[in-house]
Scaffold this active site. Structure first.
Site, PDB file in Angstrom:
ATOM      1  N   LYS A 288       0.838  -1.207   0.000  1.00 20.76           N
ATOM      2  CA  LYS A 288       0.000   0.000   0.000  1.00 20.76           C
ATOM      3  C   LYS A 288       0.870   1.253   0.000  1.00 20.76           C
ATOM      4  CE  LYS A 288      -3.872  -2.271   2.253  1.00 20.76           C
ATOM      5  NZ  LYS A 288      -4.460  -2.717   3.520  1.00 20.76           N
TER       6      LYS A 288
ATOM      7  N   GLN B   3      -4.793  -1.345   9.639  1.00 21.08           N
ATOM      8  CA  GLN B   3      -4.686  -2.693   9.053  1.00 21.08           C
ATOM      9  C   GLN B   3      -5.314  -3.715  10.005  1.00 21.08           C
ATOM     10  OE1 GLN B   3      -3.409  -3.464   5.915  1.00 21.08           O
ATOM     11  NE2 GLN B   3      -4.154  -5.520   6.361  1.00 21.08           N
TER      12      GLN B   3
ATOM     13  N   ASP C  49     -11.298   3.181   4.240  1.00 18.00           N
ATOM     14  CA  ASP C  49     -11.721   1.775   4.140  1.00 18.00           C
ATOM     15  C   ASP C  49     -13.247   1.663   4.174  1.00 18.00           C
ATOM     16  OD1 ASP C  49      -9.907  -0.221   3.662  1.00 18.00           O
ATOM     17  OD2 ASP C  49      -9.283  -0.454   5.753  1.00 18.00           O
TER      18      ASP C  49
END
Ligand code: NAD
Length: 292
Positions: free
Chosen positions: A54, A98, A121
């Site tokens: 990422k 994460q 997200d």
């Protein structure tokens, strides 16, 4: 006839190019550089690989990447304090924590502490509610990537029978919400569904997000259906999806491979969401072709 292979790698490369172009224009015209902060707790090897990838792709798109690595024994308060600082940091437009977090952490509390506008997200309750009620939201990256591939493949999804296999908060449920918003007739199947092959046989669109290697077979598939395989399963034979590609490709109209299908779309959509969040934070119009 053998199904068309939907190339997520090529599609994602096109998206990243579009993103990089718009990031460059944002810098030129407004002096703004989008920034993505990624928070990693502990040393889970798969998470380390995802976070590194990422970061690399964020920088390659011309954006700033901020990595925050905390030890596995970091506490709830420490993590909440970090999220608070990132929420207040004007250079950070997107925040990603994460998952999974270590067992002693209250994951829901951490996710919901992320400012809604920085929730790239799309996992906060606020963004989930917005998506479910048709309000402007940050859309979770993996389902967003799947929907982009489906629209590209099929055009209008209105009236199509869609079966989503899996009901997780990060893939199955938001995928169902997106398909419903596109006026598909949506069935969500899961581990308690009876006669799953029969349910899948009625589908024009199948999205598999289960986590069971090659579970979905060719004789479950309606001829000509479009099949999106979200599964990532590490087996002795290498990386495989939830779809038995070889048998499904004999029947389906189009199918995504694993690897090279949904996977590359997820990170490209994360970059798209970061750019979108940056534009919205600065009162600019949404970037072109990167939102729904
Ligand atoms: P999860 O474990 O949270 O959810 C799995 C779902 O599958 C559950 O809702 C469960 O009810 C259902 N299920 C389990 N066994 C079943 C069965 N026998 N029949 C029908 N349904 C069954 O998983 P997740 O986080 O949604 O991820 C699903 C898969 O997608 C995993 O392989 C994961 O690695 C992969 N994934 C890929 C990406 C990507 O970027 N490509 C992103 C997220 C997840």
């Amino acid at each position: 006839m053998v199904a068309q292979r939907i190339d997520g790698k090529v599609f994602a490369a096109g998206l990243r190019e579009k993103i990089a172009g718009q990031v460059a224009a944002l810098k030129d015209e407004h002096g703004i550089t989008p920034g993505l902060a990624v928070v990693l707790v502990g040393d889970d090897p798969a998470s380390q690989v995802y976070v590194a990838s990422k970061g690399k792709q964020t920088v390659a798109a011309g954006m700033n990447s901020y990595e925050h690595r905390l030890p596995a024994d970091a506490g709830q308060a420490e993590l909440l304090a970090l999220i608070g600082r990132l929420n207040a940091d004007a250079d950070v437009h997107g925040i990603l924590v994460q998952l999974p977090l270590p067992a002693h952490i209250d994951e829901a509390e951490i996710i919901n502490a992320i400012a809604v506008k920085k929730d790239v997200d799309g996992f906060t309750v606020a963004n989930t509610g917005r998506l479910a009620t048709g309000q402007r939201a940050m859309v979770p990256c993996t389902p967003l990537g799947c929907l982009m591939l489906l629209r590209d493949q099929l055009g209008d999804l209105s009236g199509k029978n869609a079966v989503v296999i899996g009901r997780s908060n990060i893939v199955g449920k938001p995928m169902a919400a997106l398909l419903l918003a596109d006026s598909a007739t949506v069935t969500v199947a899961h581990s308690r569904t009876k006669d799953l092959p029969d349910v899948v046989r009625g589908a024009d669109i199948v999205v598999a997000a289960v986590g069971r290697p090659q579970m979905i077979k060719g004789d479950w598939i309606k001829p000509g259906a479009t099949v999106i395989d979200v599964g990532i399963n590490r087996t002795d034979a290498g990386l495989v999806g939830d779809v038995d590609y070889d048998s499904v490709a004999q029947v389906a109209g189009a199918v995504t491979p694993v690897p090279g299908g949904v996977g590359p779309m997820t990170i490209a959509c994360l970059l798209a969401n970061t750019l979108t969040a940056c534009c919205r934070a600065n009162g600019l119009p949404d970037p072109e072709g990167l939102t729904l």
